[in-house]
Design a protein around this motif. Sequence first.
Motif, PDB file in Angstrom:
ATOM      1  N   LYS A  27      -1.722 -13.871  -1.088  1.00  0.00           N
ATOM      2  CA  LYS A  27      -1.751 -12.801  -0.102  1.00  0.00           C
ATOM      3  C   LYS A  27      -0.813 -13.162   1.023  1.00  0.00           C
ATOM      4  O   LYS A  27      -0.684 -14.336   1.381  1.00  0.00           O
ATOM      5  CB  LYS A  27      -3.165 -12.605   0.475  1.00  0.00           C
ATOM      6  CG  LYS A  27      -4.183 -12.105  -0.522  1.00  0.00           C
ATOM      7  CD  LYS A  27      -5.527 -11.953   0.163  1.00  0.00           C
ATOM      8  CE  LYS A  27      -6.618 -11.637  -0.848  1.00  0.00           C
ATOM      9  NZ  LYS A  27      -7.943 -11.589  -0.229  1.00  0.00           N
ATOM     10  N   THR A  61      -3.522  -4.346   3.618  1.00  0.00           N
ATOM     11  CA  THR A  61      -4.451  -4.457   4.743  1.00  0.00           C
ATOM     12  C   THR A  61      -5.793  -4.989   4.260  1.00  0.00           C
ATOM     13  O   THR A  61      -6.351  -4.466   3.292  1.00  0.00           O
ATOM     14  CB  THR A  61      -4.667  -3.074   5.392  1.00  0.00           C
ATOM     15  OG1 THR A  61      -3.399  -2.519   5.710  1.00  0.00           O
ATOM     16  CG2 THR A  61      -5.508  -3.186   6.645  1.00  0.00           C
ATOM     17  N   PRO A  62      -6.318  -6.016   4.914  1.00  0.00           N
ATOM     18  CA  PRO A  62      -7.603  -6.566   4.477  1.00  0.00           C
ATOM     19  C   PRO A  62      -8.759  -5.580   4.696  1.00  0.00           C
ATOM     20  O   PRO A  62      -8.913  -5.020   5.772  1.00  0.00           O
ATOM     21  CB  PRO A  62      -7.802  -7.801   5.358  1.00  0.00           C
ATOM     22  CG  PRO A  62      -6.626  -7.912   6.240  1.00  0.00           C
ATOM     23  CD  PRO A  62      -5.752  -6.735   6.038  1.00  0.00           C
ATOM     24  N   SER A  63      -9.503  -5.369   3.643  1.00  0.00           N
ATOM     25  CA  SER A  63     -10.726  -4.542   3.705  1.00  0.00           C
ATOM     26  C   SER A  63     -11.517  -4.826   2.427  1.00  0.00           C
ATOM     27  O   SER A  63     -10.984  -5.379   1.462  1.00  0.00           O
ATOM     28  CB  SER A  63     -10.397  -3.053   3.815  1.00  0.00           C
ATOM     29  OG  SER A  63      -9.898  -2.557   2.591  1.00  0.00           O
ATOM     30  N   ILE A  64     -12.748  -4.430   2.433  1.00  0.00           N
ATOM     31  CA  ILE A  64     -13.589  -4.653   1.249  1.00  0.00           C
ATOM     32  C   ILE A  64     -13.038  -3.902   0.048  1.00  0.00           C
ATOM     33  O   ILE A  64     -12.932  -4.455  -1.052  1.00  0.00           O
ATOM     34  CB  ILE A  64     -15.050  -4.256   1.535  1.00  0.00           C
ATOM     35  CG1 ILE A  64     -15.641  -5.199   2.580  1.00  0.00           C
ATOM     36  CG2 ILE A  64     -15.886  -4.267   0.266  1.00  0.00           C
ATOM     37  CD1 ILE A  64     -16.999  -4.805   3.094  1.00  0.00           C
ATOM     38  N   SER A  65     -12.633  -2.645   0.254  1.00  0.00           N
ATOM     39  CA  SER A  65     -12.109  -1.857  -0.868  1.00  0.00           C
ATOM     40  C   SER A  65     -10.778  -2.415  -1.372  1.00  0.00           C
ATOM     41  O   SER A  65     -10.536  -2.447  -2.582  1.00  0.00           O
ATOM     42  CB  SER A  65     -11.972  -0.383  -0.494  1.00  0.00           C
ATOM     43  OG  SER A  65     -11.060  -0.221   0.560  1.00  0.00           O
ATOM     44  N   ASN A  66      -9.921  -2.875  -0.461  1.00  0.00           N
ATOM     45  CA  ASN A  66      -8.649  -3.447  -0.892  1.00  0.00           C
ATOM     46  C   ASN A  66      -8.847  -4.790  -1.588  1.00  0.00           C
ATOM     47  O   ASN A  66      -8.111  -5.121  -2.518  1.00  0.00           O
ATOM     48  CB  ASN A  66      -7.689  -3.578   0.287  1.00  0.00           C
ATOM     49  CG  ASN A  66      -7.102  -2.248   0.695  1.00  0.00           C
ATOM     50  OD1 ASN A  66      -7.152  -1.270  -0.056  1.00  0.00           O
ATOM     51  ND2 ASN A  66      -6.546  -2.181   1.886  1.00  0.00           N
ATOM     52  N   ASP A  67      -9.836  -5.557  -1.147  1.00  0.00           N
ATOM     53  CA  ASP A  67     -10.155  -6.804  -1.850  1.00  0.00           C
ATOM     54  C   ASP A  67     -10.609  -6.504  -3.274  1.00  0.00           C
ATOM     55  O   ASP A  67     -10.284  -7.245  -4.209  1.00  0.00           O
ATOM     56  CB  ASP A  67     -11.231  -7.589  -1.099  1.00  0.00           C
ATOM     57  CG  ASP A  67     -10.694  -8.266   0.156  1.00  0.00           C
ATOM     58  OD1 ASP A  67      -9.452  -8.351   0.311  1.00  0.00           O
ATOM     59  OD2 ASP A  67     -11.519  -8.705   0.985  1.00  0.00           O
ATOM     60  N   GLU A  85       0.807  -1.219   0.000  1.00  0.00           N
ATOM     61  CA  GLU A  85       0.000   0.000   0.000  1.00  0.00           C
ATOM     62  C   GLU A  85       0.839   1.268   0.000  1.00  0.00           C
ATOM     63  O   GLU A  85       0.442   2.275  -0.569  1.00  0.00           O
ATOM     64  CB  GLU A  85      -0.914   0.029   1.229  1.00  0.00           C
ATOM     65  CG  GLU A  85      -2.043  -0.971   1.156  1.00  0.00           C
ATOM     66  CD  GLU A  85      -2.914  -0.915   2.391  1.00  0.00           C
ATOM     67  OE1 GLU A  85      -3.727   0.019   2.497  1.00  0.00           O
ATOM     68  OE2 GLU A  85      -2.782  -1.804   3.237  1.00  0.00           O
ATOM     69  N   GLN A  91      -1.955 -12.744   7.237  1.00  0.00           N
ATOM     70  CA  GLN A  91      -2.426 -11.583   8.015  1.00  0.00           C
ATOM     71  C   GLN A  91      -2.360 -11.873   9.478  1.00  0.00           C
ATOM     72  O   GLN A  91      -2.750 -12.832   9.977  1.00  0.00           O
ATOM     73  CB  GLN A  91      -3.850 -11.236   7.612  1.00  0.00           C
ATOM     74  CG  GLN A  91      -4.012 -10.934   6.146  1.00  0.00           C
ATOM     75  CD  GLN A  91      -3.305  -9.668   5.685  1.00  0.00           C
ATOM     76  OE1 GLN A  91      -3.282  -8.666   6.371  1.00  0.00           O
ATOM     77  NE2 GLN A  91      -2.699  -9.714   4.520  1.00  0.00           N
TER      78      GLN A  91
END
Length: 163
Positions: free
Chosen positions: A160, A135-141, A87, A163
Amino acid sequence: MIGSLEKFNRLVEALEALPTIGKKSATRLAYYMVMNDSYTGIQISHAIEDALGSLRKCNNCGGMSEDELCFICCDESRDESLLCIVESAKDILLLEENGLFDGKYFVLDSLENLSIEHLEKIVKNGVKEIVFAITPSISNDAVILYIEDKLQKYNINFSKIAQ
């Protein structure tokens, strides 16, 4: 009294602008530099000035560099078949500190600035696996799915980081 300490208050405000530094910590740091160890304050100011004047983004990966290309992109002993997508340039520093990754990097920064064409150019140079260290998140997925979709024609393995 507050008006008579204008320069001290500006120093506190400048320190407070840094992430994770609140008013109390900023006041403590400013007081220490001004009243207890002015030499450290001078060292910090010179280090900041020097860093701001010489550091920039690597033209290839987006990491921090003092030259057009960072030391990682210039290192021919790195495994060019492995690409780790992170990121921010700060993430490269953390991964390098551990010394567990021997490939190259690509900094996302933001989806708005994502250059798929530049990423494809890097992938065409022999990348066989892309590791997402995001970082795991809906937008990053969604970003990961977007990149996988755009690069599927290159027959790359995607994974990946744990985590």
